[in-house]
Write an enzyme that holds these catalytic residues in place. Sequence first.
Site, PDB file in Angstrom:
ATOM      1  N   SER A 285       0.817  -1.214   0.000  1.00  0.00           N
ATOM      2  CA  SER A 285       0.000   0.000   0.000  1.00  0.00           C
ATOM      3  C   SER A 285       0.854   1.269   0.000  1.00  0.00           C
ATOM      4  CB  SER A 285      -0.951  -0.041   1.203  1.00  0.00           C
ATOM      5  OG  SER A 285      -1.900   0.981   1.143  1.00  0.00           O
ATOM      6  N   ASP A 296      10.121   5.218 -10.326  1.00  0.00           N
ATOM      7  CA  ASP A 296       9.644   5.746 -11.602  1.00  0.00           C
ATOM      8  C   ASP A 296      10.356   7.033 -12.011  1.00  0.00           C
ATOM      9  OD1 ASP A 296       7.933   3.641 -11.712  1.00  0.00           O
ATOM     10  OD2 ASP A 296       6.092   4.808 -11.869  1.00  0.00           O
ATOM     11  N   LYS A 310      -0.731  -4.268  -2.989  1.00  0.00           N
ATOM     12  CA  LYS A 310      -2.018  -3.800  -2.469  1.00  0.00           C
ATOM     13  C   LYS A 310      -2.238  -2.378  -2.973  1.00  0.00           C
ATOM     14  CE  LYS A 310      -5.103  -2.351   0.828  1.00  0.00           C
ATOM     15  NZ  LYS A 310      -5.738  -1.024   0.759  1.00  0.00           N
TER      16      LYS A 310
END
Length: 532
Positions: A285, A296, A310
């Site tokens: 999460s 990224d 999740k």
Amino acid sequence: MKSMKKIMLLIACMTALTTHAQRNNTPMRKLQLAEFAISRLYVDTVNEDRLVENAIIGMLEQLDPHSTYNNAEEVKAMNEPLQGGFEGIGIQFQMIEDTLLVIQPVSGGPSEKAGILAGDRITQVNDTAIAGVKMSTEDIMKRLRGPKGSKVQLGVVRRGVSPLLHFTVERDKIPIYSLDASYMIAPRIGYIRINRFGATTHKEFAEALTKLQKRGMKDLILDLQGNGGGYLNAAIDIANEFLGQKELIVYTEGRAAKRSDFSAKGNGNLRQGRIVVLVDEYSASASEIVTGAIQDWDRGVVVGRRTFGKGLVQRPIDLRDGSMIRLTIARYYTPVGRCIQKPYSGEGDDMQEQYAKDLLNRFNHGELMHADSIHFPDSLKYRTKRLQRTVYGGGGIMPDFFVPIDTTRYTDYHRNLVAQGIVIRSTTGYIEQHREELKKKYKDFEDFDKKFEIDDAFMDEVRALANKEGIKFDESQYNRSLPLIKTQLKALIARDLWDMSEYYQVMNSTNESVLQALRVLNEGTYEQVITQ
């Protein structure tokens, strides 16, 4: 006669409702009619609250693995760790042979102010014996906790003091910290471990960051291993510390929820320097949001194993009785568009069972031991924002540097020692006898870390306690696990003498992901992946 008239009236009402429902033939009408009929006409008395709760649970189970219902008591217990505190007496404790042993009073907390010391045994709470009566830990905690400002009487047995000591402790707000450790792990390299993303996480992180930077930190190892997540805002605030202005951190999107972007403000305190994020299969999460954003944007590298996956957004729907529905309304996506949520299928119990078995399946397929056991189709390939490196979607965040799970040191003998509390009981017993001696012998943790060793006499006591508890000795397994057992024992002693930060300093000396992170930073590997 009256009862017959009442039944006839109910049937008439139901008929009217049925006729009305036929004109308004909706699922909601059907549900209302079913509840009305059961509560009014069923042969036995029914618990309407439980009936409705079960209906809600049954509906949510058909949706996804993370849409849930929690009653009022569960909501309170669930929120306490994330809100950063609870109200009580402020102690770290361990149950030893049916007695509550104080490991450490919380610094500045009610118990410390009242005079409770590490090593004290609490045997009475408000004249009720809690030692030697087989009282559950949950029941003991209920007696110790209470509203801020209320008082509790404690009976305490202290080593070397013959009469029972009595203390009056005024309960207060007790902080729950989300940072387990922060320290300089090497010259110029800091280490911070976050165990959850709660209301106070960013404040704790910012304070730790400032202290480490004053000690010369330029690069950071951010440990999110085992971190199951928490508040989205906390994850955004942490990611903001590393990223530039308007750089996307995460976005959410769902059928009824339009896309929402969350971007960095560009005012973070660690926008320069190298970052290594540690993750494993239990990082989930909010941990995945931070990790995905750093990866990224090529802001740092990721070390460990694929994260849990999740990535479903739950909206809390508070009900009047204090209960809550957490309903999935959207999915989390990393800046390059990777969906964090791993796939799930099926309905009800079958879906929940398959979802729960995912980590076991990863182990059986070899994913936790071998990086090349993971295969991704080209459709799951993405390119990072700055360097156009290949990263993968499909659920969870794949590390840049894979670290296999270490199965060599873990044996059935070791698992039994831990499961039956032998390791913890051995250290608490040792500390109780030698606390003052250890404090005098080692001037600080650094001195302790360099010089203290678990000797053969200590291990003989561990084995004797294990034998007493019926754990069959296996010499081969014992020798395999001995380095790990000694590290755990030393770490627990360090925790009891100082705090959790010192515990992790000892444990990290053998943590393969931490050691890999240091190699990445010290041997030029980082620069091969991330070129500024």
